[in-house]
Scaffold this active site. Structure first.
Site, PDB file in Angstrom:
ATOM      1  N   ASP A 154      33.656  39.345 -26.028  1.00 35.55           N
ATOM      2  CA  ASP A 154      33.100  38.014 -26.282  1.00 35.55           C
ATOM      3  C   ASP A 154      34.278  37.087 -26.529  1.00 35.55           C
ATOM      4  OD1 ASP A 154      33.663  38.724 -28.987  1.00 35.55           O
ATOM      5  OD2 ASP A 154      31.544  39.064 -29.438  1.00 35.55           O
ATOM      6  N   GLU A 167      33.700  45.421 -25.523  1.00 36.59           N
ATOM      7  CA  GLU A 167      32.966  44.518 -26.423  1.00 36.59           C
ATOM      8  C   GLU A 167      33.382  43.064 -26.194  1.00 36.59           C
ATOM      9  OE1 GLU A 167      33.249  45.761 -30.532  1.00 36.59           O
ATOM     10  OE2 GLU A 167      33.119  47.877 -30.014  1.00 36.59           O
ATOM     11  N   ASN A 182      38.359  53.624 -29.265  1.00 33.04           N
ATOM     12  CA  ASN A 182      38.018  52.216 -29.046  1.00 33.04           C
ATOM     13  C   ASN A 182      38.665  51.377 -30.145  1.00 33.04           C
ATOM     14  OD1 ASN A 182      36.271  50.290 -27.626  1.00 33.04           O
ATOM     15  ND2 ASN A 182      35.039  50.219 -29.497  1.00 33.04           N
ATOM     16  N   HIS A 227      37.443  41.142 -28.366  1.00 30.23           N
ATOM     17  CA  HIS A 227      36.861  40.017 -29.114  1.00 30.23           C
ATOM     18  C   HIS A 227      37.908  38.906 -29.152  1.00 30.23           C
ATOM     19  CE1 HIS A 227      33.333  42.272 -30.289  1.00 30.23           C
ATOM     20  NE2 HIS A 227      34.109  43.272 -30.666  1.00 30.23           N
ATOM     21  N   GLU A 254      38.432  52.038 -34.098  1.00 29.49           N
ATOM     22  CA  GLU A 254      39.255  51.194 -34.975  1.00 29.49           C
ATOM     23  C   GLU A 254      40.057  52.009 -35.990  1.00 29.49           C
ATOM     24  OE1 GLU A 254      36.535  48.251 -36.507  1.00 29.49           O
ATOM     25  OE2 GLU A 254      35.959  47.608 -34.493  1.00 29.49           O
TER      26      GLU A 254
HETATM   27  O1  G3I Z   1      19.658  45.110 -40.527  1.00 24.58           O
HETATM   28  C1  G3I Z   1      20.043  44.356 -41.667  1.00 24.58           C
HETATM   29  C2  G3I Z   1      18.907  43.492 -42.149  1.00 24.58           C
HETATM   30  O2  G3I Z   1      17.846  44.322 -42.573  1.00 24.58           O
HETATM   31  C3  G3I Z   1      19.396  42.607 -43.293  1.00 24.58           C
HETATM   32  O3  G3I Z   1      18.390  41.734 -43.673  1.00 24.58           O
HETATM   33  C4  G3I Z   1      20.625  41.799 -42.858  1.00 24.58           C
HETATM   34  C5  G3I Z   1      21.191  40.979 -44.010  1.00 24.58           C
HETATM   35  O4  G3I Z   1      22.547  40.676 -43.813  1.00 24.58           O
HETATM   36  O5  G3I Z   1      21.615  42.686 -42.412  1.00 24.58           O
HETATM   37  C6  G3I Z   1      21.221  43.473 -41.297  1.00 24.58           C
HETATM   38  O6  G3I Z   1      22.287  44.283 -40.931  1.00 24.58           O
HETATM   39  C7  G3I Z   1      23.360  43.642 -40.253  1.00 24.58           C
HETATM   40  C8  G3I Z   1      23.561  44.366 -38.932  1.00 24.58           C
HETATM   41  O7  G3I Z   1      24.692  43.821 -38.273  1.00 24.58           O
HETATM   42  C9  G3I Z   1      22.361  44.238 -38.012  1.00 24.58           C
HETATM   43  O8  G3I Z   1      22.154  42.904 -37.677  1.00 24.58           O
HETATM   44  C10 G3I Z   1      24.604  43.728 -41.108  1.00 24.58           C
HETATM   45  O9  G3I Z   1      24.460  42.951 -42.283  1.00 24.58           O
HETATM   46  C11 G3I Z   1      25.779  43.252 -40.316  1.00 24.58           C
HETATM   47  O10 G3I Z   1      26.976  43.505 -41.068  1.00 24.58           O
HETATM   48  C12 G3I Z   1      25.875  43.992 -39.009  1.00 24.58           C
HETATM   49  O11 G3I Z   1      26.957  43.455 -38.287  1.00 24.58           O
HETATM   50  C13 G3I Z   1      27.387  44.221 -37.175  1.00 24.58           C
HETATM   51  C14 G3I Z   1      28.854  44.565 -37.366  1.00 24.58           C
HETATM   52  O12 G3I Z   1      29.323  45.258 -36.221  1.00 24.58           O
HETATM   53  C15 G3I Z   1      29.055  45.418 -38.600  1.00 24.58           C
HETATM   54  O13 G3I Z   1      30.353  45.799 -38.749  1.00 24.58           O
HETATM   55  C16 G3I Z   1      27.220  43.386 -35.931  1.00 24.58           C
HETATM   56  O14 G3I Z   1      25.821  43.185 -35.678  1.00 24.58           O
HETATM   57  C17 G3I Z   1      27.864  44.079 -34.728  1.00 24.58           C
HETATM   58  O15 G3I Z   1      27.886  43.202 -33.637  1.00 24.58           O
HETATM   59  C18 G3I Z   1      29.284  44.453 -35.071  1.00 24.58           C
HETATM   60  O16 G3I Z   1      29.829  45.146 -33.980  1.00 24.58           O
HETATM   61  C19 G3I Z   1      31.185  45.552 -34.099  1.00 24.58           C
HETATM   62  C20 G3I Z   1      31.337  46.841 -33.317  1.00 24.58           C
HETATM   63  O17 G3I Z   1      30.410  47.796 -33.747  1.00 24.58           O
HETATM   64  C21 G3I Z   1      32.751  47.382 -33.423  1.00 24.58           C
HETATM   65  N1  G3I Z   1      33.720  46.394 -33.019  1.00 24.58           N
HETATM   66  C22 G3I Z   1      33.605  45.098 -33.663  1.00 24.58           C
HETATM   67  C23 G3I Z   1      32.181  44.550 -33.507  1.00 24.58           C
HETATM   68  C24 G3I Z   1      32.082  43.163 -34.103  1.00 24.58           C
HETATM   69  O18 G3I Z   1      32.323  43.170 -35.473  1.00 24.58           O
END
Ligand code: G3I
Length: 546
Positions: free
Chosen positions: A271, A269, A204, A240, A163
């Site tokens: 969805d 990715e 990516n 996405h 990105e």
């Molecule tokens: O692990 C913590 C947990 O301990 C806490 O309680 C909770 C509270 O919000 O947060 C948890 O972490 C989260 C993490 O995902 C694991 O679930 C983060 O807040 C959350 O921001 C994070 O989101 C991820 C996101 O990237 C972050 O930018 C998504 O799961 C993940 O699917 C998403 O993936 C990205 C790709 O890497 C890049 N392209 C876009 C894609 C979608 O946004």
């Protein structure tokens, strides 16, 4: 032995991206209606993958079984990102990453590493470093993370940078960019290559699936990096998508134009979210989007496969980020298959028993416009095909003058005051070619070699035996094509250029405009570059310009 297997797999992928990549994962199996996604994908020479979350992978049997049996490729949704792998400087945590790699190894799957350098999920300690320390941190992080799995045949590829663009095609003003400019991108790729020479290295991004300003910026960056020998092997299109915004335009053509640069392409990715609540009509529309994504990949030889960003609506980032949207995946929250599953399944299964022998229809007669002393633009009525038209070639007799993935091409490098009679031939992914169109004839204009433009040369960089040159073409009046000839003393050779088309006949090297930068407005200019080699020492020779 394990590194040998990886070397074989990665090397074979480089030559023959589709068939060998998937065959290495799972031998091709005859497709039948009840076969899994991975069996059908392997039979088509593609991977079908999913991002996985470590908690349900460890704790839920249904999740684990589907992940293992339906997919032959796995991406860690979060646990290979910087904030997980190196939360404090030089303190590495491999628990999650190893769990994903071990799961994939047990299930004969490949792992795509996601992601090394991204502006999200990178700890504050990195963001607060000085430029020099940030550069070192990138080197160390990549060496350690990629290095850990370099000898492991399960981990075959990496998202090296993620990105880097804004949606308008400008470089994203991330903390990386603010401190390091765009140099961090090439540095990261070189560090990854050094850490694992066999891994496939990807850039990516999202919103680059169709042809638009952002994907064109990505295209230009990839071309420039490769011209500078930066090891970019692959481009990842995240995908996405959302049904309320429509399916992106020219997805297959977009994949193909990147593939034509010599890189592998892949969906990384996927969805496809809907506006909640679900109903049958929305499910059906979503299914057609999934089908069209799979078909676009199937139609492009260099498309290695498709990774879904999860597989069950029970675990998806979408509802947290887009309130009132969701249901973006192919299984519902109770692990029941949705119409989207059937669409992916049937698209992967389609055509495995019936080879495509049907040629595209004959293209319409081309029309010529914007004829200059060195180029012309051709347009024609598009062909149709039972599967899909993947491209067109433009011929004068048996000489190919150009090719295109759309029903238009800008020819460059033509000779002045010369009559041309050209035809167009359409092709499909199976290599079937149409009858040639009727010919269009046109005569290029008389023109002085450089047109009304002037060219100025400078040496940008030099080293023992080599140099990088740059030419700025400035035009007082508008032109739609340009040409610069550089003549060097003997011993100089030029084999690579960017933002131009090179014709080398040492000691003369002729650069004409690329398809996209022929038009220069009155008072405008454009710049192209090249790498030269010479057999002397010290300051490289300067050319005579004509
Ligand atoms: O692990 C913590 C947990 O301990 C806490 O309680 C909770 C509270 O919000 O947060 C948890 O972490 C989260 C993490 O995902 C694991 O679930 C983060 O807040 C959350 O921001 C994070 O989101 C991820 C996101 O990237 C972050 O930018 C998504 O799961 C993940 O699917 C998403 O993936 C990205 C790709 O890497 C890049 N392209 C876009 C894609 C979608 O946004």
């Amino acid at each position: 032995m394990s590194s040998l297997r990886k070397a074989i797999s990665a090397g074979a992928i480089a030559l023959l991206p589709l068939v060998t990549a998937a065959v290495a994962i799972l031998p091709a199996t005859p497709a039948h209606a009840s076969a899994s996604l991975r069996e059908h994908a392997a039979a088509r020479g593609k991977f079908i993958g999913a991002a996985v979350a470590t908690s349900p992978l460890a704790n839920e049997t249904s999740y684990r079984n589907i992940a293992a049996t339906e997919f032959n490729q796995i991406t860690a949704e979060n646990v290979m990102k910087w904030d997980t792998t190196e939360p404090s400087q030089n303190q590495f945590n491999w628990t999650g990453a190893d769990a994903v790699v071990d799961f994939a190894t047990q299930n004969n799957q490949q792992v795509h590493g996601h992601t090394l350098v991204w502006h999200n999920q990178t700890p504050n300690w990195v963001q607060n470093l000085s430029a020099t320390d940030m550069r070192s941190a990138i080197q160390n992080h990549i060496a350690k993370v990629v290095g850990r799995y370099a000898a492991n045949p399960t981990v075959v590829s990496w998202d090296v940078v993620n990105e880097v663009f804004d949606d308008n095609g400008n470089m994203r003003n991330s903390f990386w960019y603010q401190k390091l400019g765009d140099t961090y991108i090439a540095d990261a790729f070189r560090a990854a290559r050094a850490a694992d020479p066999d891994a496939r290295l990807c850039i990516n991004d999202y919103n680059v699936e169709g042809v638009n300003a952002k994907s064109t910026a990505m295209y230009n960056l990839v071309r420039t990096l490769r011209a500078q020998n930066v090891p970019v092997d692959c481009v990842g299109f995240q995908g996405h998508l959302a049904t309320q915004y429509g399916f992106p335009g020219q997805v297959q053509q977009n994949l193909q134009r990147f593939a034509d640069l010599g890189v592998q392409v892949r969906f990384t990715e996927i969805d496809i979210r809907i506006q909640m609540p679900r109903d049958a009509a929305k499910d059906a529309q979503q299914a057609t989007y999934y089908r069209d994504v799979v078909n676009a990949c199937l139609a492009v030889t260099q498309c290695a496969g498709i990774t879904l960003w999860g597989f069950t609506d029970k675990y998806s980032w979408v509802p947290d980020t887009f309130p009132s949207e969701g249901a973006a995946l192919i299984y519902d929250a109770n692990y029941a298959k949705k119409p989207a599953y059937t669409a992916v399944h049937d698209a992967l299964a389609g055509g495995t028993t019936t080879p495509d022998t049907e040629a595209p229809t004959r293209p319409g007669t081309p029309t010529a416009s914007a004829v200059t002393s060195s180029g012309a633009t051709l347009n024609w009525t598009a062909s149709t095909d039972n599967r899909a038209v993947t491209g067109y070639d433009v011929y004068q007799g048996t000489t190919r003058l150009g090719s295109s993935t759309t029903n238009s091409v800008t020819l460059t490098g033509l000779s002045p005051q010369t009559a041309y009679s050209v035809t167009v031939v359409a092709r499909d992914a199976a290599g079937n070619t149409s009858a040639a169109s009727a010919a269009v004839t046109f005569t290029t204009l008389a023109g002085q070699p450089g047109g009304p433009c002037t060219s100025t040369y400078k040496t940008v960089n030099s080293w023992q035996g080599g140099f990088q040159g740059e030419v700025t073409v400035s035009c007082p009046a508008a032109v739609t094509g340009w040409k610069t000839v550089l003549t060097y003393p003997s011993g100089v050779n030029i084999t690579q250029s960017w933002s131009s088309t090179l014709s080398a006949a040492p000691p003369a090297f002729t650069f004409t405009n690329a398809a996209w930068n022929g038009s220069i407005p009155a008072g405008g200019s454009t710049t192209f570059g090249f790498i030269g080699s010479w057999n002397g020492n010290g300051t490289p020779p300067t050319p005579t310009i004509s």
